[in-house]
Design an enzyme around this catalytic site. Structure first.
Site, PDB file in Angstrom:
ATOM      1  N   ASN A  97       0.865  -1.179   0.000  1.00 18.14           N
ATOM      2  CA  ASN A  97       0.000   0.000   0.000  1.00 18.14           C
ATOM      3  C   ASN A  97       0.905   1.233   0.000  1.00 18.14           C
ATOM      4  OD1 ASN A  97      -1.799   2.052   0.478  1.00 18.14           O
ATOM      5  ND2 ASN A  97      -2.306   1.419   2.575  1.00 18.14           N
ATOM      6  N   TRP A  98       1.044   1.839  -1.183  1.00 17.63           N
ATOM      7  CA  TRP A  98       1.985   2.957  -1.301  1.00 17.63           C
ATOM      8  C   TRP A  98       1.397   4.248  -0.748  1.00 17.63           C
ATOM      9  CZ3 TRP A  98       4.177   2.274  -7.019  1.00 17.63           C
ATOM     10  CH2 TRP A  98       4.800   1.018  -7.093  1.00 17.63           C
ATOM     11  N   LYS A  99       0.130   4.243  -0.396  1.00 26.42           N
ATOM     12  CA  LYS A  99      -0.552   5.435   0.126  1.00 26.42           C
ATOM     13  C   LYS A  99      -0.322   6.628  -0.815  1.00 26.42           C
ATOM     14  CE  LYS A  99       0.046   3.479   4.666  1.00 26.42           C
ATOM     15  NZ  LYS A  99      -0.084   3.644   6.086  1.00 26.42           N
ATOM     16  N   HIS A 155      -9.539   0.998   4.736  1.00 22.68           N
ATOM     17  CA  HIS A 155      -8.271   1.172   5.466  1.00 22.68           C
ATOM     18  C   HIS A 155      -8.520   2.106   6.652  1.00 22.68           C
ATOM     19  CE1 HIS A 155      -4.191   2.478   6.361  1.00 22.68           C
ATOM     20  NE2 HIS A 155      -3.785   1.381   5.747  1.00 22.68           N
ATOM     21  N   GLU A 184      -6.994   4.545   7.740  1.00 27.40           N
ATOM     22  CA  GLU A 184      -6.840   5.973   7.422  1.00 27.40           C
ATOM     23  C   GLU A 184      -8.088   6.507   6.735  1.00 27.40           C
ATOM     24  OE1 GLU A 184      -3.092   5.578   5.386  1.00 27.40           O
ATOM     25  OE2 GLU A 184      -2.139   5.065   7.288  1.00 27.40           O
ATOM     26  N   GLU A 241      -5.545  -5.211  10.474  1.00 31.42           N
ATOM     27  CA  GLU A 241      -4.536  -4.180  10.697  1.00 31.42           C
ATOM     28  C   GLU A 241      -4.837  -3.446  11.999  1.00 31.42           C
ATOM     29  OE1 GLU A 241      -2.502  -2.956   6.813  1.00 31.42           O
ATOM     30  OE2 GLU A 241      -4.225  -1.670   7.066  1.00 31.42           O
ATOM     31  N   GLY A 274       2.173   2.140  10.826  1.00 29.83           N
ATOM     32  CA  GLY A 274       3.112   3.256  10.698  1.00 29.83           C
ATOM     33  C   GLY A 274       3.760   3.667  12.011  1.00 29.83           C
ATOM     34  N   SER A 277       3.221  -2.273  10.474  1.00 31.10           N
ATOM     35  CA  SER A 277       4.665  -2.258  10.702  1.00 31.10           C
ATOM     36  C   SER A 277       5.350  -3.589  10.389  1.00 31.10           C
ATOM     37  CB  SER A 277       4.983  -1.801  12.128  1.00 31.10           C
ATOM     38  OG  SER A 277       4.533  -0.462  12.322  1.00 31.10           O
ATOM     39  N   GLY A 281       2.715  -1.151   4.349  1.00 30.94           N
ATOM     40  CA  GLY A 281       2.753   0.276   4.049  1.00 30.94           C
ATOM     41  C   GLY A 281       4.187   0.728   3.823  1.00 30.94           C
ATOM     42  N   GLY A 282       4.770   1.342   4.839  1.00 34.18           N
ATOM     43  CA  GLY A 282       6.100   1.951   4.727  1.00 34.18           C
ATOM     44  C   GLY A 282       7.150   1.067   4.063  1.00 34.18           C
TER      45      GLY A 282
HETATM   46  C1  PEP Z   1      -0.888   0.085   6.073  1.00 35.07           C
HETATM   47  O1  PEP Z   1      -1.038   1.300   5.998  1.00 35.07           O
HETATM   48  O2  PEP Z   1      -1.709  -0.673   5.522  1.00 35.07           O
HETATM   49  C2  PEP Z   1       0.241  -0.413   6.833  1.00 35.07           C
HETATM   50  C3  PEP Z   1       0.210  -1.629   7.261  1.00 35.07           C
HETATM   51  O3  PEP Z   1       1.248   0.497   7.075  1.00 35.07           O
HETATM   52  P1  PEP Z   1       2.681   0.178   7.760  1.00 35.07           P
HETATM   53  O4  PEP Z   1       3.190  -1.109   7.137  1.00 35.07           O
HETATM   54  O5  PEP Z   1       3.526   1.355   7.400  1.00 35.07           O
HETATM   55  O6  PEP Z   1       2.449   0.033   9.210  1.00 35.07           O
END
Ligand code: PEP
Length: 251
Positions: free
Chosen positions: A9-11, A95, A97, A167, A173, A213, A234-235
């Protein structure tokens, strides 16, 4: 036997040029990957370029959101059919967010999930509890409400085409990951809900990703838990080496 699925997920990151350079970095190691379904979810603006760049590989493309209507006066929105037109096969829905900043409710996520399925897109439906909900012992209550609400009214066939992503919001994050056992417990709980709303076959077949994470250093341990079928990243999906190593953790 469920095939693991790892999605990046590149956001709201990566211009088209940056996206193409990331895809190039991933292709050498992941283009032929058959053991894991690999999905890249760039921002809308880079979907076409990424879809073109992965043509002929085993890498799939997904979007990060969509509207539930087919067309109409919804300024700034994109429909499932528009995503399909760009060779998208997946779409992340609900998600945290989106739930937090754009006020998406389970009812909205449910409408989007149904619209995605009707357009032959695989929804990746996200659920997860806040830190204070976990600390007050409400994790199962929150997850049950989100899973039942987001997946309400889906047929067995539609559930089989759906991916669920657990999640925990406190792990997204933040660098704090759920322990493999904490994640496994919630995944097993989600399978129980799937059984209650459908049947044992569906419960054992639907893929449930963990997200929050995930890094190259913890992916293997998480993905090898019995009810964890890969991850939503994500990151660590923004850099080729870490994403490749995470995918390899699912082998
Ligand atoms: C996400 O936003 O779906 C996610 C899991 O982010 P991160 O891996 O950065 O915690």
């Amino acid at each position: 036997m469920r095939k693991p699925i790892v999605a990046g997920n590149w956001k709201m990151n990566k211009t088209v040029a940056d996206a193409l350079s990331l895809v190039e970095g991933l292709k050498r190691d992941l283009a032929e990957c058959k053991k894991v379904d690999v999905v890249l979810c760039p921002p809308f603006t880079a979907l076409k370029a990424v879809a073109d760049a992965v043509t002929g590989t085993h890498i799939d493309v997904g979007a990060q959101n969509m509207h539930w209507e087919k067309s109409g006066a919804f300024t700034g929105e994109v429909s499932a059919e528009m995503l399909r037109e760009l060779y998208c096969h997946y779409v992340i829905l609900g998600h945290s967010e989106r739930r937090q900043y754009f006020h998406e409710t389970d009812e909205i996520v449910n409408k989007k999930t149904k619209a995605a399925l009707a357009a032959n897109l695989h929804p990746i439906v996200c659920v997860g509890e806040l830190l204070e909900q976990r600390e007050s012992g409400k994790t199962e209550e929150v997850i049950e409400k989100q899973v039942r609400g987001s997946l309400a009214g889906l047929s067995s066939k539609e559930l089989l085409d759906t991916v669920v992503a657990y999640e925990p919001v406190w792990a997204i994050g933040t660098g704090k990951t759920a322990s493999p056992q904490q994640a496994q417990d919630v995944h097993a709980f989600i399978r129980g809900i799937l059984k209650a709303i459908s049947d044992e076959h569906v419960a054992q077949s639907v893929r449930i990703q963990y997200g929050g994470s995930v890094k190259a250093s913890n992916a293997k341990e998480l993905f090898h838990m019995p009810d964890i079928d890969g991850g939503l990243i994500g990151g660590a999906s923004l850099e080729p080496r870490s994403f490749i190593e995470i995918v390899q953790g699912a082998f």
